[in-house]
Design an enzyme around this catalytic site. Structure first.
Site, short mmCIF file in Angstrom:
data_model
loop_
_atom_site.label_atom_id
_atom_site.label_comp_id
_atom_site.label_asym_id
_atom_site.label_seq_id
_atom_site.Cartn_x
_atom_site.Cartn_y
_atom_site.Cartn_z
N GLU A 119 0.68 -1.51 -0.20
CA GLU A 119 0.26 0.16 -0.18
C GLU A 119 0.65 1.23 0.22
O GLU A 119 0.27 2.17 0.69
CB GLU A 119 -0.94 -0.14 1.36
CG GLU A 119 -1.65 -1.50 1.72
CD GLU A 119 -3.00 -1.87 2.14
OE1 GLU A 119 -3.01 -0.33 2.65
OE2 GLU A 119 -3.58 -1.85 2.38
N GLU A 266 -5.23 -9.21 -0.59
CA GLU A 266 -5.51 -9.18 0.52
C GLU A 266 -7.24 -8.67 1.32
O GLU A 266 -7.67 -7.83 0.23
CB GLU A 266 -4.84 -7.94 1.77
CG GLU A 266 -3.59 -8.62 2.35
CD GLU A 266 -3.29 -6.80 2.80
OE1 GLU A 266 -3.90 -5.96 3.00
OE2 GLU A 266 -2.09 -7.02 2.64
#
Ligand code: NAG
Ligand code: NAG
Ligand code: NAG
Ligand code: NAG
Ligand code: NAG
Ligand code: NAG
Ligand code: NAG
Ligand code: NAG
Length: 494
Positions: A119, A266
């Site tokens: 991220e 995820e």
């Protein structure tokens, strides 16, 4: 010595069965901020016992990569956010990274991708300027090692980088023409790689302040008057998960890229939270994961890309009790480190998942030592409570009278009865799983479709107790700040 530890859960069995049967896969993330992390070989035993076929590591831990060798399990290795800068600035650093962490393990360890950072665009923007350069440097190093066809390079991004994900058809990255995301997509396109998306309906729901019904986040059916429809495409979105994946596809489209598949690196739901996190419950976590598996396993893509399955990695294998942040942050795991399931799964809900999937049998391994087999046999027929009557003299499975044959029968009987409550097929490494029915003549193995005992593989049993986890420091860390404004609301009340 205990021949078989009570590792596992029904859930993982279900995952394993599905990955055998259908195209789309469910993998698992393995975070390691765990105070009693099992050894790498134990972690791999757990994964193998449940036929998990895909894992993602957050780094390139040498113990894990060695332990995964020969397992056939597909592995995503991770470049940590701390490593991205150096790799982005130096081609030789990238080459050294690839040599040390990839080239020296393949092909024994089936590394199929490098996830560069975690991220980065939303959580460490200062690293963003070198992100694509790091990806390029790694890709060139793979080319030099002739590994580029086997190992893809990508970078997991949060859904946060799409300011207004709903309705999906109008979603767009917050980007200028030469932005990092544009270059990243260009890289993925040029190298035939895929987009890695971290998508959390949990945050979409909890940060939505009641705009969306929780059933929508949990893949539960919505009443017909509350169907969620994209007003531009008229696509019905049965789940927030689907909408998040589609929002990303449309955002990629908006930058004029096409043909880049999305893999969800995820997703998950926490099973426990603090007083201000009422939706982090075992029941919700079990519902989400159970329904997620069913959703992914049906092989269809999101409404705008029905033909592209949504391969997905569940976050995550173990509860990471050492992670900072709210209580929920420590409770995303499916298993405690001793292998007990963290949350129960509704067996009625999973019956559809069971489908007609192939029965898996547990038998003694070829070449296992007789001493160990004898120990395993004794344990299975004793403490393990396998029904060993048919391997007694004069009974149908007595002949051939060998320890291996008797152990196979006992291991399998134990496994068929106990796996739903955590029993695994290990027996100190002397057991292995097979889909070939080992029954012969009148000797019917438990679980064989011809055996009178039938398919009673999933007795309604107790699940492992939930780990009593303490309160953690309350930092306001969240994986996703999921902005849902009233303008995004597109629930159509018919
Ligand atoms: C490794 O994974 C690839 C990609 O799915 C697969 O085609 C290949 O058979 C695997 N290799 C081994 C040795 O399991
Ligand atoms: C876009 O960015 C790349 C890399 O930073 C740079 O080489 C290129 O000149 C830029 N192109 C434009 C049109 O700004
Ligand atoms: C995408 O293509 C369309 C049509 O060719 C063009 O109008 C638009 O500016 C392009 N958008 C981007 C972000 O390049
Ligand atoms: C698969 O899931 C999608 C999304 O929930 C749904 O629209 C579709 O009908 C399902 N397909 C089957 C065959 O169950
Ligand atoms: C599952 O079994 C039922 C009944 O035996 C059969 O009608 C159905 O076609 C089977 N489904 C699959 C996917 O094999
Ligand atoms: C053990 O298996 C035998 C043969 O299938 C059966 O007759 C017996 O009832 C079983 N015993 C128990 C305790 O289940
Ligand atoms: C199970 O029964 C079928 C039909 O009676 C038979 O063809 C098959 O060989 C049997 N399987 C085993 C493992 O005995
Ligand atoms: C497994 O761990 C959990 C949480 O640490 C604990 O509550 C439970 O008693 C353990 N179970 C076994 C069988 O050791």
């Amino acid at each position: 010595m205990i021949p078989d530890r009570c590792f596992g859960s029904l859930l993982l069995v279900l995952i394993g069965m599905f990955s055998n049967v259908l195209g789309a896969f469910i993998g698992v993330n393995i975070g390691t901020d765990v105070s009693s992390m099992p050894s790498a070989s134990d972690v791999v035993s757990i994964i193998r016992a449940h036929q998990i076929t895909h894992v993602r590591l957050y780094d390139a831990d040498s113990h894990m990569l060695k332990a995964l060798a020969g397992s056939g399990i597909e592995v995503i290795v991770g470049v940590t956010n701390e490593e991205v800068l150096g790799i982005g600035q130096s081609a030789s650093t990238a080459a050294a990274w690839v040599n040390k962490n990839v080239a020296s393990y393949v092909p024994a360890t089936n590394i199929t991708a490098i996830a560069v950072g975690s991220e980065v665009l939303s959580s460490v923007p200062q690293v963003a300027p070198v992100l694509v350069s790091a990806m390029n440097n790694l890709h060139k190093a793979l080319v030099a090692s002739d590994l580029n066809f086997h190992v893809k390079v990508s970078s997991p991004q949060s859904l946060d980088i799409i300011p207004k994900p709903f309705p999906p058809s109008t979603a767009a990255f917050n980007s200028s023409p030469n932005s990092t995301i544009y270059q990243l997509l260009q890289f993925l396109k040029n190298t035939n790689s895929y987009y890695m998306l971290n998508a959390y309906p949990y945050y979409g729901y909890t940060n939505g302040n009641g705009i969306f019904p929780i059933d929508y986040a949990l893949f539960k059916p919505l009443p017909s008057v509350k169907q969620i429809v994209d007003p531009n495409t008229l696509f019905h979105y049965n789940s927030m998960f689907d909408a998040m994946v589609d929002a990303t596809y449309y955002s990629i489209d908006a930058l004029n890229f096409s043909g880049i598949p999305i893999v969800v690196t995820e997703t998950g739901w926490p099973s426990q939270g603090g007083p201000n996190e009422p939706d982090a419950t075992m029941e919700n976590a079990g519902t989400f994961i159970n329904n997620l598996i069913r959703r992914v396993s049906n092989n269809s893509g999101p409404p705008s890309r029905l033909n592209i399955p949504i391969n997905t990695y569940i976050y995550e294998l173990f509860n990471e009790d050492k992670r900072p942040g709210p209580v929920s942050e420590k409770n995303w795991g499916m298993l405690s480190t001793n292998g007990t399931a963290v949350f129960p799964l509704s067996l009625s809900g999973s019956s559809q998942i069971m489908g007609n999937s192939t029965t898996v049998f547990c038998v003694a391994k070829d070449g296992a030592s007789e001493d160990k087999l004898q120990d395993g046999l004794n344990w299975a027929c004793g403490q393990g409570q396998a029904n060993c009557s048919v391997i007694q003299s004069g009974q149908p499975c007595y002949l051939p009278n060998s320890i291996k044959n008797h152990a196979s029968y006992a291991y399998n009987d134990y496994y068929q009865k106990m796996r739903s409550i955590g029993g695994t097929c290990d027996f100190d490494g002397t057991a292995t799983i097979t889909t070939n029915d080992p029954s012969y003549r009148s000797c019917m193995f438990t679980g064989s479709s011809n055996a009178s005992s039938g398919r009673g593989l999933f007795p309604a049993g107790e699940f492992g107790p939930v780990s009593p986890l303490g309160e953690g420091p309350k930092l306001s860390v969240s994986k996703i700040r999921f902005v849902v404004s009233a303008a995004c609301l597109f629930i159509i009340l018919l």
